[in-house]
Design a protein around this motif. Sequence first.
Motif, PDB file in Angstrom:
ATOM      1  N   ASN A  22     -10.881  14.706 -23.372  1.00  0.00           N
ATOM      2  CA  ASN A  22     -10.147  15.274 -22.239  1.00  0.00           C
ATOM      3  C   ASN A  22     -10.957  15.307 -20.951  1.00  0.00           C
ATOM      4  OD1 ASN A  22     -11.993  17.218 -22.929  1.00  0.00           O
ATOM      5  ND2 ASN A  22     -10.510  18.825 -23.366  1.00  0.00           N
ATOM      6  N   PHE A  23     -11.865  14.354 -20.770  1.00  0.00           N
ATOM      7  CA  PHE A  23     -12.681  14.354 -19.565  1.00  0.00           C
ATOM      8  C   PHE A  23     -11.857  14.065 -18.310  1.00  0.00           C
ATOM      9  CE2 PHE A  23     -16.950  13.158 -21.784  1.00  0.00           C
ATOM     10  CZ  PHE A  23     -16.904  14.375 -22.450  1.00  0.00           C
ATOM     11  N   ILE A  24     -10.747  13.368 -18.484  1.00  0.00           N
ATOM     12  CA  ILE A  24      -9.867  13.033 -17.353  1.00  0.00           C
ATOM     13  C   ILE A  24      -8.444  13.422 -17.727  1.00  0.00           C
ATOM     14  CG2 ILE A  24      -8.931  11.165 -15.934  1.00  0.00           C
ATOM     15  CD1 ILE A  24     -11.452   9.643 -16.277  1.00  0.00           C
ATOM     16  N   GLU A  25      -7.774  14.151 -16.862  1.00  0.00           N
ATOM     17  CA  GLU A  25      -6.396  14.544 -17.135  1.00  0.00           C
ATOM     18  C   GLU A  25      -5.399  13.463 -16.734  1.00  0.00           C
ATOM     19  OE1 GLU A  25      -5.521  18.279 -15.345  1.00  0.00           O
ATOM     20  OE2 GLU A  25      -7.034  19.392 -16.488  1.00  0.00           O
ATOM     21  N   LYS A  26      -5.658  12.815 -15.626  1.00  0.00           N
ATOM     22  CA  LYS A  26      -4.739  11.797 -15.124  1.00  0.00           C
ATOM     23  C   LYS A  26      -5.422  10.444 -15.198  1.00  0.00           C
ATOM     24  CE  LYS A  26      -1.768  10.691 -11.156  1.00  0.00           C
ATOM     25  NZ  LYS A  26      -1.459  10.985  -9.742  1.00  0.00           N
ATOM     26  N   PHE A  27      -4.884   9.534 -15.973  1.00  0.00           N
ATOM     27  CA  PHE A  27      -5.513   8.231 -16.173  1.00  0.00           C
ATOM     28  C   PHE A  27      -4.460   7.134 -16.216  1.00  0.00           C
ATOM     29  CE2 PHE A  27      -5.360  10.717 -20.165  1.00  0.00           C
ATOM     30  CZ  PHE A  27      -4.367  10.015 -20.849  1.00  0.00           C
ATOM     31  N   GLU A  69      -5.525   3.107  -8.717  1.00  0.00           N
ATOM     32  CA  GLU A  69      -6.220   4.306  -8.252  1.00  0.00           C
ATOM     33  C   GLU A  69      -6.780   5.133  -9.410  1.00  0.00           C
ATOM     34  OE1 GLU A  69      -8.037   6.944  -5.858  1.00  0.00           O
ATOM     35  OE2 GLU A  69      -7.084   5.045  -5.254  1.00  0.00           O
ATOM     36  N   ASP A  70      -5.948   5.475 -10.380  1.00  0.00           N
ATOM     37  CA  ASP A  70      -6.392   6.321 -11.486  1.00  0.00           C
ATOM     38  C   ASP A  70      -7.232   5.517 -12.468  1.00  0.00           C
ATOM     39  OD1 ASP A  70      -5.077   8.603 -10.518  1.00  0.00           O
ATOM     40  OD2 ASP A  70      -3.192   7.996 -11.467  1.00  0.00           O
ATOM     41  N   ALA A  71      -8.279   6.142 -12.970  1.00  0.00           N
ATOM     42  CA  ALA A  71      -9.225   5.449 -13.832  1.00  0.00           C
ATOM     43  C   ALA A  71      -8.643   5.181 -15.214  1.00  0.00           C
ATOM     44  CB  ALA A  71     -10.498   6.276 -13.972  1.00  0.00           C
ATOM     45  N   PHE A  72      -9.170   4.169 -15.874  1.00  0.00           N
ATOM     46  CA  PHE A  72      -8.981   3.959 -17.298  1.00  0.00           C
ATOM     47  C   PHE A  72     -10.131   4.672 -18.014  1.00  0.00           C
ATOM     48  CE2 PHE A  72      -6.686   0.573 -15.292  1.00  0.00           C
ATOM     49  CZ  PHE A  72      -5.589   0.320 -16.118  1.00  0.00           C
ATOM     50  N   VAL A  73      -9.886   5.093 -19.258  1.00  0.00           N
ATOM     51  CA  VAL A  73     -10.925   5.850 -19.957  1.00  0.00           C
ATOM     52  C   VAL A  73     -10.964   5.458 -21.430  1.00  0.00           C
ATOM     53  CG1 VAL A  73      -9.359   7.808 -20.340  1.00  0.00           C
ATOM     54  CG2 VAL A  73     -11.834   8.166 -20.432  1.00  0.00           C
ATOM     55  N   VAL A  74     -12.195   5.343 -21.956  1.00  0.00           N
ATOM     56  CA  VAL A  74     -12.430   4.996 -23.354  1.00  0.00           C
ATOM     57  C   VAL A  74     -13.345   6.050 -23.966  1.00  0.00           C
ATOM     58  CG1 VAL A  74     -13.352   3.275 -24.954  1.00  0.00           C
ATOM     59  CG2 VAL A  74     -12.256   2.525 -22.831  1.00  0.00           C
ATOM     60  N   TYR A  75     -12.961   6.571 -25.131  1.00  0.00           N
ATOM     61  CA  TYR A  75     -13.800   7.501 -25.880  1.00  0.00           C
ATOM     62  C   TYR A  75     -14.210   6.836 -27.189  1.00  0.00           C
ATOM     63  CZ  TYR A  75     -11.866  11.012 -22.702  1.00  0.00           C
ATOM     64  OH  TYR A  75     -11.480  11.726 -21.573  1.00  0.00           O
ATOM     65  N   SER A 111     -13.476  -8.253  -5.237  1.00  0.00           N
ATOM     66  CA  SER A 111     -12.971  -7.168  -6.079  1.00  0.00           C
ATOM     67  C   SER A 111     -13.949  -6.001  -6.114  1.00  0.00           C
ATOM     68  CB  SER A 111     -12.693  -7.671  -7.497  1.00  0.00           C
ATOM     69  OG  SER A 111     -13.902  -8.052  -8.133  1.00  0.00           O
ATOM     70  N   THR A 112     -13.452  -4.859  -6.602  1.00  0.00           N
ATOM     71  CA  THR A 112     -14.257  -3.645  -6.698  1.00  0.00           C
ATOM     72  C   THR A 112     -14.138  -3.075  -8.099  1.00  0.00           C
ATOM     73  OG1 THR A 112     -13.917  -3.125  -4.353  1.00  0.00           O
ATOM     74  CG2 THR A 112     -14.626  -1.321  -5.793  1.00  0.00           C
ATOM     75  N   VAL A 113     -15.282  -2.877  -8.748  1.00  0.00           N
ATOM     76  CA  VAL A 113     -15.306  -2.296 -10.095  1.00  0.00           C
ATOM     77  C   VAL A 113     -16.227  -1.087 -10.080  1.00  0.00           C
ATOM     78  CG1 VAL A 113     -15.792  -2.655 -12.540  1.00  0.00           C
ATOM     79  CG2 VAL A 113     -14.930  -4.566 -11.152  1.00  0.00           C
ATOM     80  N   ASP A 114     -15.715   0.030 -10.563  1.00  0.00           N
ATOM     81  CA  ASP A 114     -16.447   1.287 -10.620  1.00  0.00           C
ATOM     82  C   ASP A 114     -16.484   1.721 -12.086  1.00  0.00           C
ATOM     83  OD1 ASP A 114     -17.128   4.054 -10.570  1.00  0.00           O
ATOM     84  OD2 ASP A 114     -16.482   4.182  -8.485  1.00  0.00           O
ATOM     85  N   TYR A 115     -17.671   1.709 -12.694  1.00  0.00           N
ATOM     86  CA  TYR A 115     -17.813   1.979 -14.128  1.00  0.00           C
ATOM     87  C   TYR A 115     -18.787   3.131 -14.349  1.00  0.00           C
ATOM     88  CZ  TYR A 115     -19.473   1.351 -18.951  1.00  0.00           C
ATOM     89  OH  TYR A 115     -19.848   1.553 -20.257  1.00  0.00           O
ATOM     90  N   THR A 116     -18.382   4.110 -15.168  1.00  0.00           N
ATOM     91  CA  THR A 116     -19.238   5.249 -15.492  1.00  0.00           C
ATOM     92  C   THR A 116     -19.313   5.406 -17.004  1.00  0.00           C
ATOM     93  OG1 THR A 116     -18.571   6.395 -13.460  1.00  0.00           O
ATOM     94  CG2 THR A 116     -19.620   7.716 -15.171  1.00  0.00           C
ATOM     95  N   LEU A 117     -20.530   5.582 -17.520  1.00  0.00           N
ATOM     96  CA  LEU A 117     -20.750   5.806 -18.947  1.00  0.00           C
ATOM     97  C   LEU A 117     -21.411   7.167 -19.144  1.00  0.00           C
ATOM     98  CD1 LEU A 117     -21.021   4.927 -21.952  1.00  0.00           C
ATOM     99  CD2 LEU A 117     -23.214   3.891 -21.333  1.00  0.00           C
ATOM    100  N   LEU A 118     -20.801   7.999 -20.001  1.00  0.00           N
ATOM    101  CA  LEU A 118     -21.392   9.271 -20.410  1.00  0.00           C
ATOM    102  C   LEU A 118     -21.819   9.128 -21.866  1.00  0.00           C
ATOM    103  CD1 LEU A 118     -18.829  11.850 -18.917  1.00  0.00           C
ATOM    104  CD2 LEU A 118     -20.808  10.802 -17.812  1.00  0.00           C
ATOM    105  N   CYS A 155     -15.050   9.893  -9.676  1.00  0.00           N
ATOM    106  CA  CYS A 155     -14.060  10.818 -10.234  1.00  0.00           C
ATOM    107  C   CYS A 155     -14.713  12.187 -10.389  1.00  0.00           C
ATOM    108  CB  CYS A 155     -13.549  10.303 -11.579  1.00  0.00           C
ATOM    109  SG  CYS A 155     -12.313  11.376 -12.337  1.00  0.00           S
ATOM    110  N   GLU A 156     -14.250  13.168  -9.650  1.00  0.00           N
ATOM    111  CA  GLU A 156     -14.902  14.470  -9.623  1.00  0.00           C
ATOM    112  C   GLU A 156     -14.866  15.169 -10.982  1.00  0.00           C
ATOM    113  OE1 GLU A 156     -17.112  17.512  -8.852  1.00  0.00           O
ATOM    114  OE2 GLU A 156     -16.908  15.803  -7.493  1.00  0.00           O
TER     115      GLU A 156
END
Length: 443
Positions: free
Chosen positions: A85-90, A171-177, A230-237, A422-423
């Motif tokens: 649940n790190f992102i509510e809107k995806f 606009e809204d991110a994609f997310v993988v867990y 193109s623009t790619v914004d990638y974050t890994l936790l 993404c805040e």
Amino acid sequence: MSESSHAENPIREAFARHIEDLDTAPFWWKNAKTESYEKFESLANPTRRDEEWRFATIKGLELADVRFAALPSISDAAALVERSNFIEKFSGRFVFGDDQTLQADRLSPELEEKGVIWAPLKEAVAKHGDLLKDYFMKQEADLGSEKFAALHQAFMENGALLYVPKGVEIEDAFVVYNWSINAGSAIFPHTLVITEDFAKVKLVEANLSATEDTAAFSCGVNHIFAGVGSTVDYTLLQNFNEQTLGFQINSNIAGKDSNVKTISVNVGCRRYRSETHGQIKGSGSKVEMLSLAVADNEQEIDQRTLQTHSAPHAVSDLLFKNALIDNARTIFSGLIKVDPGAQQTDAYQTNRNLLLSGTAEANSLPGLEIDANDVKCSHGATTSQIEDDEIFYMLARGIPRAKAEELIVYGFFEEILERISCETVAENARQIIQSKFKKRQTK
């Protein structure tokens, strides 16, 4: 060694079962896996004499305790999906547990109509084979973990494919867990991002453990192909538990006038090796490679990076920050490589280490290899302890030492955390770091 012990090869036996289970997969997929497994077996295990493994701990890389077998079904799938649940809107979400798909939140009809592809790799092999043939594992591992990249391709059975067509901005991110669940399990997370010209997308990946005490092995790969403009914004936790042995092999190819930003937040694993290769292949492109790590106890976090400039008028900016506590160790080895034709390159590489104990160890090996004569390149590394004045200032205001050190670490990392677009993801990263300090305070 006896003849029977020569014949016994648990990993080979597990691979044979893995291939048998792929009875409906296309021939080219199974053949590529077989070739990768043979490559894995043919490559020697790393040694301390290998420059790419300098300072690293080698013991345990034979993977003798890892189960490469079929794992039991996952009984708590619903609970893990709820925790994802790190992102509510995806724009799309996949939840994987031990490489099984637990939840697949698909695209909106609007994005489907625009030609966006968001698919689990297990499904994409059949439905998007032509795309995978062109892009899957086409960026060679070249920073020391070639053997483990081959192992990844041999056993990888799931992951995420994201393809964004020309001119599509999302606009809204994609997310993988990616959840590690069963004790002794081996998981192989894979994320493949392809953007065509002038597309724009964000993707967040979280690597997590379901419990704190199950030892596991993770060998993940992330490849980004950024088209022209193109623009790619990638974050890994990365927050696996501290019983996990982890590998993460990242690479990106930046086309002309593209912008690629990758941010890694590394908190977990007993031992973790991260390799990141930024390939600046198009003029006018910009690549940002950012990372932070918090290591305590006996953790070892090993970071190897390469910034390869093959085109002129391009920028790369690397910033890796590490905070070390107790007997933790970090290794940073980075190289900026500028090819002869890459004139007017701007390339920066910085590694900063903050030691919170006298027994922590930070190793830094920055480097330059410049074959062009009109460039601006710099590299540097600093390792320091917390200033006594900073601690005294907080103690004088009634802040306990442990909390004072925690606040200083937050300030040290904020330069990277504030660049997470993404805040809510940035806030989750802060909470992961905070949880690590809370665990220390309760021991």
